[in-house]
Write a protein that holds these residues in place. Structure first.
Motif, PDB file in Angstrom:
ATOM      1  N   LYS A  78       0.985  -1.045  -0.142  1.00 11.27           N
ATOM      2  CA  LYS A  78       0.015   0.082   0.035  1.00 11.27           C
ATOM      3  C   LYS A  78       0.863   1.282  -0.038  1.00 11.27           C
ATOM      4  CE  LYS A  78      -3.462  -2.371   2.729  1.00 11.27           C
ATOM      5  NZ  LYS A  78      -4.211  -2.115   4.131  1.00 11.27           N
ATOM      6  N   THR A  79       0.551   2.146  -0.783  1.00 11.94           N
ATOM      7  CA  THR A  79       1.266   3.379  -0.953  1.00 11.94           C
ATOM      8  C   THR A  79       0.423   4.651  -0.649  1.00 11.94           C
ATOM      9  OG1 THR A  79       2.733   2.457  -2.315  1.00 11.94           O
ATOM     10  CG2 THR A  79       3.014   4.850  -2.392  1.00 11.94           C
ATOM     11  N   LEU A  80       0.980   5.599   0.136  1.00 11.29           N
ATOM     12  CA  LEU A  80       0.123   6.919   0.183  1.00 11.29           C
ATOM     13  C   LEU A  80       1.115   8.163  -0.163  1.00 11.29           C
ATOM     14  CD1 LEU A  80      -2.568   8.418   1.149  1.00 11.29           C
ATOM     15  CD2 LEU A  80      -1.404   8.465   3.654  1.00 11.29           C
ATOM     16  N   GLU A  81       0.430   8.812  -1.008  1.00 12.26           N
ATOM     17  CA  GLU A  81       1.394  10.129  -1.697  1.00 12.26           C
ATOM     18  C   GLU A  81       1.151  11.235  -0.449  1.00 12.26           C
ATOM     19  OE1 GLU A  81       1.853  12.591  -5.697  1.00 12.26           O
ATOM     20  OE2 GLU A  81      -0.157  12.073  -4.861  1.00 12.26           O
ATOM     21  N   ASP A  87       6.767   9.487   0.079  1.00 11.79           N
ATOM     22  CA  ASP A  87       5.509   8.576   0.262  1.00 11.79           C
ATOM     23  C   ASP A  87       5.614   7.802   1.455  1.00 11.79           C
ATOM     24  OD1 ASP A  87       4.795   9.607  -2.457  1.00 11.79           O
ATOM     25  OD2 ASP A  87       5.784   7.738  -3.547  1.00 11.79           O
ATOM     26  N   LYS A  88       4.362   7.377   1.859  1.00 13.32           N
ATOM     27  CA  LYS A  88       4.283   6.381   2.984  1.00 13.32           C
ATOM     28  C   LYS A  88       3.891   5.168   2.476  1.00 13.32           C
ATOM     29  CE  LYS A  88       2.885   9.471   6.864  1.00 13.32           C
ATOM     30  NZ  LYS A  88       2.067   9.786   7.675  1.00 13.32           N
ATOM     31  N   SER A  89       4.774   3.999   2.901  1.00 10.61           N
ATOM     32  CA  SER A  89       4.381   2.663   2.133  1.00 10.61           C
ATOM     33  C   SER A  89       4.248   1.705   3.177  1.00 10.61           C
ATOM     34  CB  SER A  89       5.211   2.509   1.251  1.00 10.61           C
ATOM     35  OG  SER A  89       6.655   2.441   1.451  1.00 10.61           O
ATOM     36  N   LEU A  90       3.616   0.377   3.007  1.00 10.81           N
ATOM     37  CA  LEU A  90       3.420  -0.527   3.653  1.00 10.81           C
ATOM     38  C   LEU A  90       3.395  -1.846   2.996  1.00 10.81           C
ATOM     39  CD1 LEU A  90       2.657  -1.507   6.737  1.00 10.81           C
ATOM     40  CD2 LEU A  90       0.423  -1.573   5.902  1.00 10.81           C
ATOM     41  N   VAL A  91       4.241  -2.721   3.366  1.00  7.38           N
ATOM     42  CA  VAL A  91       4.483  -4.053   2.608  1.00  7.38           C
ATOM     43  C   VAL A  91       3.983  -5.118   3.694  1.00  7.38           C
ATOM     44  CG1 VAL A  91       6.063  -5.619   1.499  1.00  7.38           C
ATOM     45  CG2 VAL A  91       6.483  -2.947   1.399  1.00  7.38           C
ATOM     46  N   ILE A  92       3.304  -6.025   3.329  1.00  6.59           N
ATOM     47  CA  ILE A  92       2.855  -7.407   4.089  1.00  6.59           C
ATOM     48  C   ILE A  92       3.163  -8.522   3.374  1.00  6.59           C
ATOM     49  CG2 ILE A  92       0.848  -8.260   5.457  1.00  6.59           C
ATOM     50  CD1 ILE A  92      -0.607  -5.330   4.771  1.00  6.59           C
ATOM     51  N   PHE A  93       3.704  -9.254   4.217  1.00  6.97           N
ATOM     52  CA  PHE A  93       4.060 -10.780   3.827  1.00  6.97           C
ATOM     53  C   PHE A  93       2.734 -11.664   3.898  1.00  6.97           C
ATOM     54  CE2 PHE A  93       8.098  -8.617   3.787  1.00  6.97           C
ATOM     55  CZ  PHE A  93       8.739  -9.004   2.688  1.00  6.97           C
ATOM     56  N   ASP A  94       2.327 -12.562   3.034  1.00  2.39           N
ATOM     57  CA  ASP A  94       1.476 -13.281   2.982  1.00  2.39           C
ATOM     58  C   ASP A  94       1.996 -14.895   3.237  1.00  2.39           C
ATOM     59  OD1 ASP A  94      -0.645 -11.525   3.203  1.00  2.39           O
ATOM     60  OD2 ASP A  94      -0.792 -11.275   0.907  1.00  2.39           O
ATOM     61  N   ASN A  95       2.984 -15.115   2.477  1.00  5.32           N
ATOM     62  CA  ASN A  95       3.582 -16.401   2.557  1.00  5.32           C
ATOM     63  C   ASN A  95       4.942 -16.560   2.148  1.00  5.32           C
ATOM     64  OD1 ASN A  95       3.535 -17.285  -0.463  1.00  5.32           O
ATOM     65  ND2 ASN A  95       1.214 -17.079  -0.168  1.00  5.32           N
ATOM     66  N   LEU A 105       7.105  -0.800   7.116  1.00  2.54           N
ATOM     67  CA  LEU A 105       6.510   0.355   7.101  1.00  2.54           C
ATOM     68  C   LEU A 105       7.688   1.304   6.830  1.00  2.54           C
ATOM     69  CD1 LEU A 105       3.959   2.236   7.451  1.00  2.54           C
ATOM     70  CD2 LEU A 105       4.811   2.307   9.801  1.00  2.54           C
ATOM     71  N   SER A 106       7.364   2.237   5.768  1.00  2.00           N
ATOM     72  CA  SER A 106       8.384   3.260   5.358  1.00  2.00           C
ATOM     73  C   SER A 106       7.770   4.731   5.308  1.00  2.00           C
ATOM     74  CB  SER A 106       9.109   2.704   4.052  1.00  2.00           C
ATOM     75  OG  SER A 106      10.135   3.695   3.697  1.00  2.00           O
ATOM     76  N   PHE A 107       8.316   5.599   5.906  1.00  2.00           N
ATOM     77  CA  PHE A 107       7.944   7.109   5.864  1.00  2.00           C
ATOM     78  C   PHE A 107       9.255   7.318   4.888  1.00  2.00           C
ATOM     79  CE2 PHE A 107       5.243   7.765   9.680  1.00  2.00           C
ATOM     80  CZ  PHE A 107       4.310   6.669   9.184  1.00  2.00           C
ATOM     81  N   THR A 258      -5.422   6.811   4.283  1.00  3.32           N
ATOM     82  CA  THR A 258      -5.259   8.161   5.051  1.00  3.32           C
ATOM     83  C   THR A 258      -4.174   7.575   5.916  1.00  3.32           C
ATOM     84  OG1 THR A 258      -6.512   7.409   7.195  1.00  3.32           O
ATOM     85  CG2 THR A 258      -7.648   8.649   5.285  1.00  3.32           C
ATOM     86  N   ASP A 259      -3.603   8.743   6.524  1.00  2.55           N
ATOM     87  CA  ASP A 259      -2.291   8.421   7.467  1.00  2.55           C
ATOM     88  C   ASP A 259      -2.469   7.386   8.693  1.00  2.55           C
ATOM     89  OD1 ASP A 259      -0.756  10.320   6.046  1.00  2.55           O
ATOM     90  OD2 ASP A 259      -1.516  11.810   7.478  1.00  2.55           O
ATOM     91  N   ARG A 260      -3.793   7.105   9.027  1.00  8.71           N
ATOM     92  CA  ARG A 260      -4.204   6.149  10.036  1.00  8.71           C
ATOM     93  C   ARG A 260      -3.849   4.648   9.668  1.00  8.71           C
ATOM     94  NH1 ARG A 260      -8.511   9.665  10.259  1.00  8.71           N
ATOM     95  NH2 ARG A 260      -9.891   7.941   9.170  1.00  8.71           N
ATOM     96  N   ASP A 261      -3.616   4.763   8.021  1.00  8.38           N
ATOM     97  CA  ASP A 261      -3.439   3.192   7.688  1.00  8.38           C
ATOM     98  C   ASP A 261      -1.779   2.971   7.702  1.00  8.38           C
ATOM     99  OD1 ASP A 261      -5.962   2.434   6.827  1.00  8.38           O
ATOM    100  OD2 ASP A 261      -5.949   3.963   5.550  1.00  8.38           O
ATOM    101  N   PHE A 262      -1.079   3.962   7.963  1.00  5.90           N
ATOM    102  CA  PHE A 262       0.241   3.826   7.991  1.00  5.90           C
ATOM    103  C   PHE A 262       0.931   4.304   9.420  1.00  5.90           C
ATOM    104  CE2 PHE A 262      -1.483   4.433   3.671  1.00  5.90           C
ATOM    105  CZ  PHE A 262      -0.777   3.548   2.982  1.00  5.90           C
TER     106      PHE A 262
END
Length: 271
Positions: A78-81, A87-95, A105-107, A258-262
C-alpha cells in the motif's frame, strides 16, 4: 629587436596558462550545464507522477542464488502520496509460513533520513531500521532498504551524461550522486526514456566505485491516462551472482487510504 629567450619562455608559459584556464572555464561550464540538465530531467520525471494519491497492489518476490535455486514470497503493498514529503508505504508478507505476517513500514522524506520499521511476528515486536543499516538487504533480497524507499528528487545531485538507444527507445542517461553520506552507493547510472520519462535501468556502484548491481524494469502499463507502473523488476548482484525478481499485479488507485493506515502501532495488525 627580437625578444630574448627568457622573454619567449615567459610568453609561452603565460599563453599555456591562459589556455589551461580557458579550458578549465569551459569544463566547469559544461559541468554546470550537465548538472542543470540532469536535474531538469529528474524533476520532469517526478512531475509526471504527481497526484496519484494512493495505490495498492499484489507482489511476488523470487529470490535466486548463484546456483539458480529459488525461493518465492507473496506480498501486498500500500502506498500513500504525501504532498510535501516522500511517500508512505506498507509491505505485508502473506507467505511462505516463515515470513507470513511480517510487515514493513516506510516514511520516505525529501530531506534527511527515512523512517522505517519492520514487524517480526515470531518476536512479536517492531524493529526500527537504523539509517546506518539502510544499505542492508531487505528480507534477504538483493534490494536494500534504501532501494525500496520512494526515490525523491532531493535525495541526489545529478549529471546528464548522454543519450542512448536500446530496445527501440531513446533514453537520457543520468548520473545520480546520493546526498546521504550513509548511502550504500557511491553513484548510480539511470536510464530514463525521452518520451514518457520512465526509468528502465539503474546501475548501482558500491562505495569503492565498482559496479555492484543492475536493476532492469519492464512491462509498463498506464493508469488513469497518466501514471505509468512497471509489472516487472529484476535486481542482479554482479558481485555475488544472486538476483531478485519482483512481479507486480492487481494495481488499484484511489483506495481512500489515510495516514491512519500507515502507523507504527498498526504494523502488528496489518492485514
Amino acid at each position: 629587436m627580437q625578444p630574448s629567450r627568457s622573454k619567449k619562455q615567459f610568453l609561452t608559459r603565460a599563453l599555456a596558462g591562459a589556455l589551461a584556464l580557458a579550458a578549465l572555464s569551459v569544463s566547469a561550464s559544461e559541468l554546470d550545464l550537465s548538472a542543470e540538465k540532469g536535474l531538469e530531467i529528474a524533476k520532469e520525471a517526478d512531475r509526471r507522477d504527481l497526484g496519484f494519491g494512493d495505490l495498492s497492489n499484489s507482489l511476488t518476490m523470487t529470490l535466486r542464488n548463484k546456483y539458480g535455486e529459488e525461493s518465492v514470497r507473496a506480498m501486498r503493498t500500500k502506498t500513500l502520496e504525501q504532498e510535501n514529503d516522500g511517500d508512505k508505504s506498507l509491505v505485508i508478507f502473506d507467505n511462505p509460513r516463515d515470513v507470513k505476517g511480517t510487515a514493513f513500514l516506510s516514511f520516505t522524506h525529501k530531506v534527511g533520513s527515512d523512517d522505517q520499521w519492520l514487524y517480526l511476528p515470531a518476536l512479536k515486536r517492531v524493529k526500527r531500521i537504523s539509517s546506518s543499516n539502510k544499505s542492508g538487504p531487505f528480507m534477504g533480497s538483493e534490494f536494500s532498504y534504501e532501494d525500496i524507499a520512494s526515490q525523491e528528487v532531493e535525495k541526489y545531485t545529478y549529471k546528464y551524461l548522454r543519450n542512448e538507444s536500446f530496445d527501440g527507445r531513446d533514453h537520457f542517461v543520468l548520473e545520480l550522486d546520493p546526498v546521504d553520506p550513509k548511502s550504500g552507493y557511491s553513484i548510480q547510472h539511470l536510464w530514463v526514456d525521452t518520451e514518457e520519462y520512465r526509468a528502465w535501468r539503474t546501475d548501482y556502484y558500491d562505495r569503492k566505485g565498482d559496479l555492484m548491481k543492475t536493476l532492469t524494469i519492464s512491462d509498463y502499463n498506464q493508469y488513469a491516462d497518466q501514471y505509468w507502473r512497471a509489472n516487472k523488476m529484476e535486481m542482479v548482484n554482479h558481485q555475488t551472482g544472486k538476483s531478485t525478481e519482483l512481479l507486480y499485479g492487481d494495481w488499484v488507485f484511489g483506495n481512500g487510504f489515510t495516514d491512519r493506515d500507515f502507523t507504527k502501532n498498526s504494523l502488528s495488525r496489518a492485514k
